[in-house]
Design an enzyme around this catalytic site. Structure first.
Site, PDB file in Angstrom:
ATOM      1  N   ARG A  23     -30.255 -11.427  -0.190  1.00  0.00           N
ATOM      2  CA  ARG A  23     -31.294 -11.702  -1.189  1.00  0.00           C
ATOM      3  C   ARG A  23     -32.221 -10.500  -1.318  1.00  0.00           C
ATOM      4  O   ARG A  23     -32.836 -10.075  -0.337  1.00  0.00           O
ATOM      5  CB  ARG A  23     -32.087 -12.943  -0.775  1.00  0.00           C
ATOM      6  CG  ARG A  23     -33.145 -13.378  -1.771  1.00  0.00           C
ATOM      7  CD  ARG A  23     -33.826 -14.650  -1.311  1.00  0.00           C
ATOM      8  NE  ARG A  23     -32.966 -15.824  -1.489  1.00  0.00           N
ATOM      9  CZ  ARG A  23     -33.263 -17.051  -1.037  1.00  0.00           C
ATOM     10  NH1 ARG A  23     -34.405 -17.257  -0.386  1.00  0.00           N
ATOM     11  NH2 ARG A  23     -32.428 -18.044  -1.252  1.00  0.00           N
ATOM     12  N   GLU A  25     -21.875 -16.039  -1.541  1.00  0.00           N
ATOM     13  CA  GLU A  25     -21.537 -17.391  -1.994  1.00  0.00           C
ATOM     14  C   GLU A  25     -20.153 -17.818  -1.490  1.00  0.00           C
ATOM     15  O   GLU A  25     -19.952 -18.967  -1.103  1.00  0.00           O
ATOM     16  CB  GLU A  25     -21.599 -17.484  -3.518  1.00  0.00           C
ATOM     17  CG  GLU A  25     -23.002 -17.459  -4.089  1.00  0.00           C
ATOM     18  CD  GLU A  25     -23.839 -18.650  -3.657  1.00  0.00           C
ATOM     19  OE1 GLU A  25     -23.266 -19.691  -3.263  1.00  0.00           O
ATOM     20  OE2 GLU A  25     -25.080 -18.535  -3.700  1.00  0.00           O
ATOM     21  N   TYR A  60     -19.104 -24.056  -9.256  1.00  0.00           N
ATOM     22  CA  TYR A  60     -20.359 -23.802  -8.559  1.00  0.00           C
ATOM     23  C   TYR A  60     -20.597 -22.304  -8.362  1.00  0.00           C
ATOM     24  O   TYR A  60     -21.682 -21.785  -8.652  1.00  0.00           O
ATOM     25  CB  TYR A  60     -20.395 -24.501  -7.189  1.00  0.00           C
ATOM     26  CG  TYR A  60     -21.484 -23.920  -6.332  1.00  0.00           C
ATOM     27  CD1 TYR A  60     -22.813 -24.250  -6.566  1.00  0.00           C
ATOM     28  CD2 TYR A  60     -21.203 -22.962  -5.350  1.00  0.00           C
ATOM     29  CE1 TYR A  60     -23.839 -23.662  -5.838  1.00  0.00           C
ATOM     30  CE2 TYR A  60     -22.215 -22.365  -4.622  1.00  0.00           C
ATOM     31  CZ  TYR A  60     -23.530 -22.714  -4.860  1.00  0.00           C
ATOM     32  OH  TYR A  60     -24.546 -22.121  -4.160  1.00  0.00           O
ATOM     33  N   ASP A  67     -25.308 -26.909  -5.030  1.00  0.00           N
ATOM     34  CA  ASP A  67     -24.653 -26.929  -3.722  1.00  0.00           C
ATOM     35  C   ASP A  67     -25.100 -28.165  -2.950  1.00  0.00           C
ATOM     36  O   ASP A  67     -25.780 -29.052  -3.491  1.00  0.00           O
ATOM     37  CB  ASP A  67     -24.955 -25.643  -2.945  1.00  0.00           C
ATOM     38  CG  ASP A  67     -26.423 -25.538  -2.517  1.00  0.00           C
ATOM     39  OD1 ASP A  67     -27.256 -26.375  -2.950  1.00  0.00           O
ATOM     40  OD2 ASP A  67     -26.732 -24.618  -1.736  1.00  0.00           O
ATOM     41  N   CYS A 115     -41.565 -34.353   3.902  1.00  0.00           N
ATOM     42  CA  CYS A 115     -41.975 -34.688   2.534  1.00  0.00           C
ATOM     43  C   CYS A 115     -43.397 -34.224   2.215  1.00  0.00           C
ATOM     44  O   CYS A 115     -43.694 -33.845   1.079  1.00  0.00           O
ATOM     45  CB  CYS A 115     -41.849 -36.190   2.309  1.00  0.00           C
ATOM     46  SG  CYS A 115     -40.144 -36.804   2.428  1.00  0.00           S
TER      47      CYS A 115
END
Length: 374
Positions: free
Chosen positions: A48, A64, A147, A165, A224
């Site tokens: 990245r 990937e 994908y 994904d 969360c």
């Protein structure tokens, strides 16, 4: 002022409805909230680029393919080794498949390595070493499915598409409380995932959802309270986030068994290569019998390699276990010593034990050899 002292922190949390529909939870601000979270919390990954820098299509594609059915932690070292040795698609396409399989050994799912090499050859020979910049063009490449094509198109070329994904499936299925079981739910999840795309930065939107699933919306005990999409999450409001995505009972294939034959000649071991197609295609192995549910020791022994001077086989105690995607496997291991100068049978070869690290041995065969030499 500390968080505990602030009026916002002291105010009681508003009571929410226990049920929320996908339509009611929809919010136009979600893509922006997601990107704002990503800009603060994006993971640092070898493939990245820094924030604001353009992604390298080759690096995106390589990562990937490697990440399919494998963890980020496992992929990191392999990615860096591949990129150092083959920095471009042309360099990888010019390599031999044997070299690629050797470098891939231990990462598993070896059909990916064969497809990786075939794709690099196609990019080098048919596209001048440059990846197509559309989903349709990418899908025409060997080993590139829907994908992967969407991921490269979005992340490397900014195409307005959303790859989905496992992490994104989990986030979206919880966000909208998608009740259908996987894989039936996939089309609905794909449709809902597109609602999280903003007008720009499609690649960052996809990577934000991936990071959210990997670090916050985890399979067990999702955090969360830290999620930027928490307020409108249907599963969170219902209190059953961990039950999504819904999954059908897992089917496990019948146990198969077989025998492996480890022959040592001085400092060398007898090896062969598997057929190019099929399970572990093209990989290196020690000779072994068929893997069958109805195992017969006598039938397996009859498949031992025939070598001059080898008349006795020693069966090692115990067995080697391995689990493939569709079935578990147990191999008994036989060992034998071959006299100096013994020729390898047709289709087999002697390789020095000291150099086995450089062979394209799958983990199963490494376990077999370790068991034999113990």
């Amino acid at each position: 002022m500390s968080l505990a002292e602030s009026p916002a922190a002291a105010a009681p949390r508003r009571k929410r409805s226990p049920v929320i529909t996908a339509e009611a939870s929809d919010g136009p601000g979600r893509p922006a909230a997601l990107l704002a979270w990503y800009d603060r919390h994006r993971r640092v990954l070898p493939w990245r680029p820094p924030a604001g820098a353009a992604a390298d299509p080759y690096a995106v594609w390589l990562s990937e393919i490697m990440l399919q059915q494998t963890t980020v932690r496992a992929v990191g070292p392999y990615f860096e080794k591949f990129l150092a040795r083959w920095p471009t698609a042309k360099a990888l396409g010019d390599a031999s498949l044997d070299d690629v399989l050797r470098m891939w050994a231990g990462l598993g799912y070896y059909s990916r390595a064969r497809n990786l090499h075939a794709c690099a050859v196609a990019v080098a020979t048919q596209h001048g070493g440059r990846f197509p910049d559309t989903e349709d063009g990418l899908r025409a490449l060997p080993g590139v499915g829907p994908y992967t094509a969407a991921a490269i198109a979005a992340i490397a070329f900014g195409r307005q598409t959303m790859p989905v994904d496992g992490n994104i499936e989990r986030v979206v299925s919880r966000l909208y409380a998608v009740e259908d079981e996987m894989p039936k739910a996939k089309p609905r999840i794909q449709e809902l995932a597109r609602t999280l795309l903003g007008p720009a930065r499609a690649g960052d939107s996809a990577q934000a959802l991936m990071d959210l699933g990997a670090t916050i919306c985890t399979p067990k005990k999702p955090a969360c309270a830290l999620c930027p999409l928490d307020d409108g999450c249907a599963a969170r409001l219902r209190g059953d986030a961990e039950t999504f995505p819904r999954k059908a009972p897992k089917k496990t294939g019948a146990l198969r068994r077989g025998a492996a034959f480890v022959v040592i000649r001085g400092d060398a071991i007898l090896l062969r290569s598997r057929e190019a197609k099929g399970l572990l295609g093209g990989m290196t192995e020690v000779p072994n019998s068929e893997w069958l549910a109805g195992y017969s020791d006598a039938a397996a022994r009859a498949q031992a390699p025939k070598l001059a001077g080898v008349t006795r086989w020693h069966r090692k105690a115990g067995h080697v276990s391995h689990v493939f995607t569709h079935f578990p496997l147990e191999l008994v291991v036989y060992t034998a010593q071959a006299p100096a100068g013994t020729r390898a049978p047709k289709g087999m070869r002697w390789e020095k034990i000291a150099t086995l690290a450089g062979e394209a041995l799958p983990n199963l065969m490494r376990k077999v050899i370790a068991h034999a030499l113990d």
